[in-house]
Motif scaffolding. Structure first.
Motif: not given
Ligand SMILES: [Fe+2]
Length: 192
Positions: A41, A67, A74, A133, A137, A163
């Motif tokens: 990230e 983003h 994030q 991602e 995640y 995401e």
């Molecule tokens: Fe991300």
């Protein structure tokens, strides 16, 4: 020099003792995976501004900007997860993200400035990142649940949803109408 084998250890005993202390193999793996995505990230916060500058379409630039902001949040969320686990927030180089970022740079280098083909290439590069991602995640949310840590799972799930939304947004930007405009673009002369 000949390699000598280390004496065999009683792994079963070590594993069960670890699990009892909340220090199981799976928890160690989970902690390592967190370090990996934390590094990833952070790498992305450096890569996204470059991709934004290289792109042309307003909609794409706005999506990348949004983003970037989400990515910063994030990172904060991952720090929260480290804290929930009583661990120090720490990154470990993510080879996959390094490769994906490099691919994004190559996408820019191999396309013409101001072209819709370049915007297409940037969207594809960003979506590859999002899919990586989402896989990461998604797995971490499930593992956190398996290990009985609902708080960690919930924090990570917020990021997972972001995401997924970003991925969908990029698809809609590509379909309206960057892909089509790129398809109409004139041929470029091959370099000698
Ligand atoms: Fe991300």
């Amino acid at each position: 020099m000949a390699k000598t084998k280390s004496p065999a250890r009683n792994k079963k005993a070590a594993v069960s003792a670890g699990a009892a202390k909340g220090n199981s193999q799976l928890e160690k793996y989970f902690h390592d995976a967190l370090k990996d995505i934390y590094w990833a990230e952070k790498a992305l916060t450096k890569a996204l501004p470059k991709l934004k500058r290289a792109s042309t379409t307003d909609q794409l630039q706005t999506a990348i900007d949004t983003h970037l902001e989400q990515t910063r949040e994030q990172i904060t969320r991952l720090e929260e997860v480290f804290q929930l686990l009583g661990k120090k927030a720490q990154g470990k180089k993510c080879e996959a993200m390094e490769g994906l970022v490099k691919e994004g740079e190559e996408a820019v280098e191999s396309t013409e400035k101001g072209s819709m083909t370049r915007d297409v290439a940037i969207i594809v590069a960003c979506q590859k990142v999002e899919h990586y991602e989402i896989a990461t995640y998604g797995s971490l949310v499930q593992l956190a649940r398996t290990m009985g840590n609902a708080d960690v799972a919930n924090v990570l799930e917020t990021t997972l949803e972001e995401e997924k939304e970003t991925d969908l947004l990029l698809t809609s930007i590509a379909e309206n109408n960057i892909n089509w405009e790129a398809e109409q673009e004139e041929e470029v002369e091959e370099e000698a």
